[in-house]
Design a protein around this motif. Structure first.
Motif, short mmCIF file in Angstrom:
data_model
loop_
_atom_site.label_atom_id
_atom_site.label_comp_id
_atom_site.label_asym_id
_atom_site.label_seq_id
_atom_site.Cartn_x
_atom_site.Cartn_y
_atom_site.Cartn_z
N TYR A 1 -0.69 7.38 -6.49
CA TYR A 1 -2.01 7.32 -7.11
C TYR A 1 -2.70 8.68 -7.09
N LEU A 2 -2.48 9.45 -6.03
CA LEU A 2 -3.06 10.78 -5.94
C LEU A 2 -2.51 11.69 -7.02
N HIS A 3 -1.28 11.38 -7.47
CA HIS A 3 -0.64 12.21 -8.48
C HIS A 3 -0.62 11.51 -9.84
N ASN A 4 -1.64 10.68 -10.07
CA ASN A 4 -1.95 10.15 -11.40
C ASN A 4 -0.83 9.35 -12.03
N VAL A 5 -0.13 8.57 -11.23
CA VAL A 5 0.96 7.75 -11.76
C VAL A 5 0.41 6.76 -12.79
N ARG A 6 1.21 6.51 -13.84
CA ARG A 6 0.78 5.60 -14.90
C ARG A 6 1.51 4.25 -14.86
N GLU A 7 2.66 4.22 -14.17
CA GLU A 7 3.41 2.96 -14.09
C GLU A 7 3.97 2.78 -12.69
N LEU A 8 3.74 1.59 -12.10
CA LEU A 8 4.24 1.27 -10.77
C LEU A 8 4.98 -0.06 -10.84
N ASN A 9 6.26 -0.03 -10.45
CA ASN A 9 7.08 -1.24 -10.36
C ASN A 9 7.53 -1.41 -8.92
N MET A 10 7.16 -2.53 -8.31
CA MET A 10 7.48 -2.74 -6.91
C MET A 10 8.11 -4.12 -6.72
N THR A 11 9.32 -4.13 -6.18
CA THR A 11 10.01 -5.38 -5.84
C THR A 11 10.24 -5.39 -4.33
N TRP A 12 9.77 -6.46 -3.70
CA TRP A 12 9.82 -6.54 -2.23
C TRP A 12 10.58 -7.80 -1.85
N PHE A 13 11.79 -7.62 -1.28
CA PHE A 13 12.62 -8.74 -0.86
C PHE A 13 12.33 -9.04 0.61
N ALA A 14 11.79 -10.22 0.87
CA ALA A 14 11.41 -10.56 2.24
C ALA A 14 11.58 -12.05 2.48
N ARG A 15 12.19 -12.41 3.59
CA ARG A 15 12.33 -13.82 3.95
C ARG A 15 11.08 -14.34 4.66
N LYS A 16 10.39 -13.46 5.35
CA LYS A 16 9.19 -13.86 6.07
C LYS A 16 7.95 -13.43 5.30
N PHE A 17 6.82 -14.01 5.67
CA PHE A 17 5.58 -13.71 4.98
C PHE A 17 5.18 -12.25 5.14
N THR B 1 10.70 -3.23 5.75
CA THR B 1 10.07 -1.96 5.41
C THR B 1 8.67 -1.89 6.02
N SER B 2 8.37 -0.79 6.67
CA SER B 2 7.08 -0.63 7.33
C SER B 2 5.95 -0.58 6.29
N PRO B 3 4.88 -1.36 6.49
CA PRO B 3 3.74 -1.28 5.57
C PRO B 3 3.15 0.12 5.47
N SER B 4 3.23 0.88 6.56
CA SER B 4 2.69 2.25 6.53
C SER B 4 3.48 3.13 5.56
N VAL B 5 4.79 2.88 5.45
CA VAL B 5 5.62 3.62 4.50
C VAL B 5 5.22 3.26 3.07
N VAL B 6 5.00 1.97 2.84
CA VAL B 6 4.59 1.52 1.51
C VAL B 6 3.24 2.14 1.14
N ARG B 7 2.32 2.14 2.07
CA ARG B 7 1.00 2.72 1.81
C ARG B 7 1.11 4.20 1.49
N SER B 8 1.97 4.91 2.22
CA SER B 8 2.10 6.35 1.99
C SER B 8 2.66 6.63 0.60
N ILE B 9 3.61 5.83 0.15
CA ILE B 9 4.19 6.02 -1.19
C ILE B 9 3.14 5.74 -2.26
N VAL B 10 2.45 4.61 -2.12
CA VAL B 10 1.47 4.21 -3.13
C VAL B 10 0.32 5.21 -3.20
N LYS B 11 -0.19 5.62 -2.06
CA LYS B 11 -1.30 6.58 -2.07
C LYS B 11 -0.87 7.91 -2.67
N TYR B 12 0.36 8.33 -2.37
CA TYR B 12 0.86 9.57 -2.96
C TYR B 12 0.97 9.43 -4.47
#
Length: 322
Positions: free
Chosen positions: A78-94, A65-76
């Motif tokens: 937070y801009l809309h006053n989210v109260r709960e964020l659950n993020m699971t990231w499955f990755a074999r590499k660092f 998953t592109s980091p830019s996509v993750v940033r766009s979701i998170v910023k959106y």
């Protein structure tokens, strides 16, 4: 979320629903390619009702998953006053979570999890080394996280989380880190379990801590000659109500942990209730006919007030001992 949007193309009655929903569940595994997932995210962000706040965002991501996509979701979010964020990231590499994840004026509940972080895999933190800026954050659950770069003197993440009440660190790795600070004036529940590697010291400053659960032993030894264990420094736990201790897993040289457990007993002696697993009791003596008496003797020494009113010993497989 994908299927709700697809349904709206068949029936326009659904379109107002997904555009104003306060819950987003975005799972990249539902898309054949990461490109399709990225396009879907852009579609959601571009077409959702911009005046509608969010209460919860659930993200399931892959390593590609592109980091830019993750940033766009998170910023959106937070801009809309989210109260709960659950993020699971499955990755074999660092990978490293974007810095924008760790600053929000409205977030109250945060869950971050990754694929198992191999003890030997990384020397670099998957969490940026910065102070988190969450003025109203109340609960944090972190699983399979690698904290700190090898050789770092200290990490202090939570000092600006002035309303943090519940912190869980599960299956984390702090290999090479000297001090991990937990400074939270409102913290009442702290859980530290199944670590693959501990820092040299956990420095806990939490005057309102009421419940403490911990696995004393790390699940991976650095070598056959050394071992890692939970080392605490505190400014006193005067509000402790309940302590729950275990070794995390059986070990062929359990007697090495007896001095450590005595040290923990000394630092946690103010607790009103003590819950210990059988593996803690077994450390005291390898003779199955004598260790129970020795354990009770040690507990009375360190917890006289606790045991005069309450004795809470949750001992697994106790029937096999009696």
């Amino acid at each position: 979320m994908k299927y709700v949007v697809q349904t709206s193309t068949l029936s326009h009655n659904w379109e107002p629903f997904w555009k104003s929903t306060d819950y987003l569940n975005l799972n990249c595994s539902e898309f054949r390619t990461q490109s399709l997932f990225s396009k879907f995210v852009k579609h959601i962000i571009s077409n959702r009702n911009n005046d509608a706040d969010l209460s919860k965002v659930q993200l399931t991501l892959k390593g590609s998953t592109s980091p830019s996509v993750v940033r766009s979701i998170v910023k959106y979010a937070y801009l809309h006053n989210v109260r709960e964020l659950n993020m699971t990231w499955f990755a074999r590499k660092f990978f490293q979570f974007p810095e924008c994840v760790f600053s929000s004026e409205t977030l109250k509940h945060l869950t971050l999890a990754t694929r198992d972080q191999s003890f030997y895999q990384h020397n670099t933190s998957c969490i940026p080394i910065l102070v988190w800026d969450f003025p109203v954050l109340e609960t944090v659950f972190l699983s399979n996280m690698h904290f700190g770069d090898k050789g770092d003197e200290s990490v202090d993440l939570f000092s600006k989380c002035v309303n943090l009440r519940d912190l869980t660190l599960h299956k984390c790795c702090m290999y090479g880190l000297k001090i991990f600070h937990i400074r939270a004036p409102e913290l009442s529940d702290l859980t530290i379990t199944d670590f693959t590697s501990f820092p040299d010291v956990f420095n806990v400053v939490a005057p309102k801590l009421g419940n403490f659960t911990a696995s004393v032993k790390a699940t991976v030894d650095k070598s056959s000659l050394t071992f890692e264990s939970l080392q605490l420094t505190t400014e006193g736990f005067d509000s402790l109500e309940k302590v729950n201790l275990s070794l995390s897993m059986p070990h062929y040289e359990q007697k090495r942990f007896f001095p450590l457990i005595l040290d923990l007993f000394h630092k946690l002696h103010n607790t009103k209730f003590l819950v210990i697993n059988l593996d803690i009791v077994e450390v005291n003596n390898t003779n199955c006919h004598g260790y129970f008496y020795l354990s009770i003797h040690v507990l009375f020494y360190f917890f006289p007030k606790t045991l005069s009113s309450f004795i809470v010993l949750w001992i697994k497989k106790i029937m096999s001992v009696i």
